[in-house]
Design a protein around this motif. Sequence first.
Motif, PDB file in Angstrom:
ATOM      1  N   ASP A 353       0.055   8.145  -2.565  1.00  0.00           N
ATOM      2  CA  ASP A 353      -0.744   6.793  -2.150  1.00  0.00           C
ATOM      3  C   ASP A 353      -2.252   7.001  -1.143  1.00  0.00           C
ATOM      4  O   ASP A 353      -3.320   6.409  -1.705  1.00  0.00           O
ATOM      5  CB  ASP A 353       0.160   6.194  -1.479  1.00  0.00           C
ATOM      6  N   HIS A 381       7.231   3.495  -2.873  1.00  0.00           N
ATOM      7  CA  HIS A 381       5.051   3.633  -2.914  1.00  0.00           C
ATOM      8  C   HIS A 381       4.770   2.478  -4.248  1.00  0.00           C
ATOM      9  O   HIS A 381       5.247   1.855  -4.763  1.00  0.00           O
ATOM     10  CB  HIS A 381       4.937   4.915  -3.075  1.00  0.00           C
ATOM     11  N   ARG A 382       3.303   2.695  -3.699  1.00  0.00           N
ATOM     12  CA  ARG A 382       2.000   1.976  -4.220  1.00  0.00           C
ATOM     13  C   ARG A 382       2.179   2.601  -5.964  1.00  0.00           C
ATOM     14  O   ARG A 382       2.261   1.794  -7.285  1.00  0.00           O
ATOM     15  CB  ARG A 382       0.839   1.608  -4.021  1.00  0.00           C
TER      16      ARG A 382
END
Length: 651
Positions: A353, A381-382
């Motif tokens: 990220d 998390h993205r």
Amino acid sequence: MQQPLWTPSPERIAATRMDAFRRFVNQRHALALVDYPALHAWSIAERAAFWQAIVDYFEVRFSQPASQVLIEQPSMPDASWFPGARLNFAEHLLRRRDEHPALVAIAEDGSREVLSHAQLAEHVAGLQRSLRAAGVGPGDRVAAFMPNTWQTLVGMLATASLGATWSSCSPDFGTQGVIDRFGQIEPKVLIACAGYHYAGKQIDLTSKLNEILTQLPSLQQLLVVPYAWPQVQAGDFTSGAKVSLWADFYQPGGEPEFTPVAFDHPLYILYSSGTTGVPKCIVHGTGGTLLQHLKELGLHTDLGAEDRLFYFTTCGWMMWNWLVSGLAVGATLVLFDGSPFHPGAERLLDMVDAESISVFGTSAKYLAALEKAGVRPAQSHRLTGLKSLLSTGSPLSHESFEYVYREIKADLCLSSISGGTDIVSCFALGNPVLPVWAGELQCKGLGMAVEVWDDEGRPLSSGKGELVCTKHFPSMPTGFWQDADGSRFRAAYFERFPGVWAHGDYAEETAHGGLVIHGRSDAVLNPGGVRIGTAEIYRQVEKVETVLESIAIGQEWQGDVRVVLFVRLREGIELTDALQDQIRQTIRANTTPRHVPARIVAVADIPRTISGKIVELAVRNVVHGQPVKNTDALANPDALVLFRNLPALQS
């Protein structure tokens, strides 16, 4: 009916470099290759045209052109690629010169350094001048005892720019392990760090370095990078060579110059694991390494100038050499030095990220450890820019494939890749235009005539056998160091099937055109004369929640071979009869009765090479009371003691 875990959309396929290359080949050769299988078949049937197409597509610069693409003898390993051509490896990795980041170097303690493509070239130019002044030129060896940081990369590029040969070990290698490697190649220059961080500890290397220096009489220059030991002084080292600190040795600035060398001129010296004796010094040529890496990174990994590439590796593993070639397609490298689990299991995921990593490379062991730790990145998390996840080091289990798509990211090309130090590249790997099937490597690499053969040397369209490559390829080693007649080189790869490269993997082709790797051939179990790949057992054992990892060997017993399984359990868990029954039932239900271990033994640790691979052969030798010739090749050699004279294996 089984379905693929991921299938690229038509739009995604059309946007890949692999598909652009297919169209390029069709136009250049007036062909109508409609898909990857057709492209691969052409790349094998017309290898000279294929590798010339790689040169043209990636605009490889020859300062002197080749007289032809390939001069080939009737059988391997005798062949010459691009004879007469001259080029420089570093020139191709330094073609981009703008202010875009070339690399981001992150240390375990959180320190972060960025070099733009322009700054990287200036550092290489400065170090190049100082190395040349120190007498380094074509054919000389520069060795590095370094962590994965920007200084190591600058050192390699400066070395290659001069036509010299680069070789590296990571600082976690044992003293004798370093001497066994560098002592054979007699380096003129050694670049070494004074200390490094791992798992929260600051490790001083000065005494280890002094021991190594006594065994390197060829050395003329020691270049010390303080790194995690900033208090170091040049006077801390005793050597007949000149000793300089990194910052004192050169000043960045100016333009690097590039010494043209022959296509097969030695670029890298890599080493076998050395668990059966002194490591073999494997020499890789300049042009073959460049073309193979351009193909694998640019086409199979779909890496380009807008991407950020990360691979968790040390400088003692060939994945470092593969990683840094990402510069040749203009990508940004994210380098990391330290433990992937410090301070927690999500350390590397945080980096995905924070650094917008688009291609993330790791080991099968790391992914299995994430799953065992209950990490669910998709929820924490993205991972927005992540488009590819690469795994190597050992076979990736079906369960790990499913974990990635369930808990990491659904829209992702997961590429299990396999090749190794021997070819500084891959035989089978990923492909952005193909579906991903659980447990399978997506495809054979372009230009690689990979087959699976039975023991009599007959190709198998189904079933398990030996992974071979039947035609010469440019990244085949040019030979072994100090093997003038080539006898050791031929014995290593061409003895099993004369004239054919036998890689030592136990493999199987799939209906989808991919491969399954069942383990190393020399670790295959043979109970009752039936060959069993160890990966088949590990896959099942990984399903047992209380088992962290395992290793299986064949023990000679009463005129036959019996399967013995060693397990490392979660803290506080005991190997009860009930747990043994669970393990056996899990294996039996999903394989065959012959896969079921006759003995299951709990151990506190499992020995691994420094690059993280478990060492079945070393354990097998200890169990049979035979010596392990080179324990310095192991990250945790003390673990071998756990397998000696075990009462459970005496009956």
